[in-house]
Scaffold this motif. Sequence first.
Motif, PDB file in Angstrom:
ATOM      1  N   ALA A   1       0.845  -1.194   0.000  1.00  0.00           N
ATOM      2  CA  ALA A   1       0.000   0.000   0.000  1.00  0.00           C
ATOM      3  C   ALA A   1       0.879   1.243   0.000  1.00  0.00           C
ATOM      4  O   ALA A   1       1.799   1.363   0.808  1.00  0.00           O
ATOM      5  N   ILE A   2       0.603   2.131  -0.917  1.00  0.00           N
ATOM      6  CA  ILE A   2       1.372   3.374  -0.961  1.00  0.00           C
ATOM      7  C   ILE A   2       0.619   4.457  -0.202  1.00  0.00           C
ATOM      8  O   ILE A   2      -0.595   4.388  -0.028  1.00  0.00           O
ATOM      9  N   GLU A   3       1.370   5.427   0.254  1.00  0.00           N
ATOM     10  CA  GLU A   3       0.778   6.614   0.855  1.00  0.00           C
ATOM     11  C   GLU A   3       0.948   7.738  -0.154  1.00  0.00           C
ATOM     12  O   GLU A   3       2.054   7.993  -0.627  1.00  0.00           O
TER      13      GLU A   3
ATOM     14  N   GLU B   1       8.095  -7.996  -3.019  1.00  0.00           N
ATOM     15  CA  GLU B   1       8.335  -9.193  -3.830  1.00  0.00           C
ATOM     16  C   GLU B   1       7.229  -9.336  -4.867  1.00  0.00           C
ATOM     17  O   GLU B   1       6.046  -9.175  -4.551  1.00  0.00           O
ATOM     18  N   ILE B   2       7.627  -9.637  -6.077  1.00  0.00           N
ATOM     19  CA  ILE B   2       6.664  -9.946  -7.137  1.00  0.00           C
ATOM     20  C   ILE B   2       6.337 -11.431  -7.007  1.00  0.00           C
ATOM     21  O   ILE B   2       7.222 -12.278  -7.157  1.00  0.00           O
ATOM     22  N   PRO B   3       5.078 -11.774  -6.700  1.00  0.00           N
ATOM     23  CA  PRO B   3       4.751 -13.198  -6.551  1.00  0.00           C
ATOM     24  C   PRO B   3       4.916 -13.938  -7.879  1.00  0.00           C
ATOM     25  O   PRO B   3       4.542 -13.419  -8.928  1.00  0.00           O
ATOM     26  N   GLN B   4       5.497 -15.115  -7.805  1.00  0.00           N
ATOM     27  CA  GLN B   4       5.722 -15.934  -8.991  1.00  0.00           C
ATOM     28  C   GLN B   4       5.386 -17.377  -8.651  1.00  0.00           C
ATOM     29  O   GLN B   4       5.767 -17.850  -7.583  1.00  0.00           O
TER      30      GLN B   4
ATOM     31  N   SER C   1      10.990  -6.852 -14.169  1.00  0.00           N
ATOM     32  CA  SER C   1      10.633  -6.538 -12.781  1.00  0.00           C
ATOM     33  C   SER C   1      10.387  -5.045 -12.600  1.00  0.00           C
ATOM     34  O   SER C   1       9.419  -4.639 -11.956  1.00  0.00           O
ATOM     35  N   ALA C   2      11.257  -4.229 -13.160  1.00  0.00           N
ATOM     36  CA  ALA C   2      11.094  -2.777 -13.037  1.00  0.00           C
ATOM     37  C   ALA C   2       9.776  -2.335 -13.672  1.00  0.00           C
ATOM     38  O   ALA C   2       9.036  -1.532 -13.091  1.00  0.00           O
ATOM     39  N   GLY C   3       9.464  -2.871 -14.827  1.00  0.00           N
ATOM     40  CA  GLY C   3       8.210  -2.505 -15.488  1.00  0.00           C
ATOM     41  C   GLY C   3       6.987  -2.881 -14.663  1.00  0.00           C
ATOM     42  O   GLY C   3       6.050  -2.083 -14.514  1.00  0.00           O
ATOM     43  N   ILE C   4       7.005  -4.068 -14.109  1.00  0.00           N
ATOM     44  CA  ILE C   4       5.873  -4.538 -13.302  1.00  0.00           C
ATOM     45  C   ILE C   4       5.704  -3.680 -12.051  1.00  0.00           C
ATOM     46  O   ILE C   4       4.602  -3.210 -11.743  1.00  0.00           O
ATOM     47  N   VAL C   5       6.779  -3.464 -11.319  1.00  0.00           N
ATOM     48  CA  VAL C   5       6.694  -2.735 -10.048  1.00  0.00           C
ATOM     49  C   VAL C   5       6.364  -1.265 -10.282  1.00  0.00           C
ATOM     50  O   VAL C   5       5.501  -0.701  -9.599  1.00  0.00           O
ATOM     51  N   VAL C   6       7.018  -0.645 -11.250  1.00  0.00           N
ATOM     52  CA  VAL C   6       6.757   0.771 -11.513  1.00  0.00           C
ATOM     53  C   VAL C   6       5.308   0.964 -11.960  1.00  0.00           C
ATOM     54  O   VAL C   6       4.625   1.875 -11.485  1.00  0.00           O
ATOM     55  N   TRP C   7       4.808   0.105 -12.830  1.00  0.00           N
ATOM     56  CA  TRP C   7       3.414   0.225 -13.256  1.00  0.00           C
ATOM     57  C   TRP C   7       2.462   0.073 -12.073  1.00  0.00           C
ATOM     58  O   TRP C   7       1.527   0.840 -11.905  1.00  0.00           O
ATOM     59  N   ASP C   8       2.723  -0.903 -11.226  1.00  0.00           N
ATOM     60  CA  ASP C   8       1.841  -1.136 -10.084  1.00  0.00           C
ATOM     61  C   ASP C   8       1.806   0.078  -9.162  1.00  0.00           C
ATOM     62  O   ASP C   8       0.728   0.546  -8.777  1.00  0.00           O
TER      63      ASP C   8
END
Length: 176
Positions: A116-118, A147-150, A162-169
Amino acid sequence: MRKLENKELERKSVADFKEAEKTPITIILDDIRSLHNIGSVFRTADAFLIEKIYLCGITAIPPHKEIHKTALGATETVAWEYHKEVTHVIENLKKDNFEVFAIEQVENAVFLQDFAIEKRKKYALVFGNEVYGVSQKAIELCDGSIEIPQIGTKHSLNISVSAGIVVWDLFQKMKF
């Protein structure tokens, strides 16, 4: 349905990009060996108006033709700095009130979908070496780990993926 032409995409100029309000995310690349991965992260950072990229350790710096192949000019838009020691970057960002998270599989990591982001906080994301991941010394300085679940057999993703997934999320959690 038809494919949009480039002129219909309302792309920002370099000057417009530099003036635009940035997404409060900074990326730290520590000991990334693949120049293509570095370029891809720059391109992702451009796509989501990321504040800055820190290149640390053995991570190559622009200008470099192999980085340019995948960055496609994003090294001209996204702010970046090189620092030898990732620990100094993390310590300085924390002094500037960034929440710093390793993107790594560690004890007590938070799965990405549960993170969760603030809205008013600034975040820094540490991505590590393609073989060894984020260094333990960097992990120890971080505020936590995501962690990106896999569920397949590999349990690892390419750094640029990984960067694309996390940054988009994080981007979509901040903006939508």
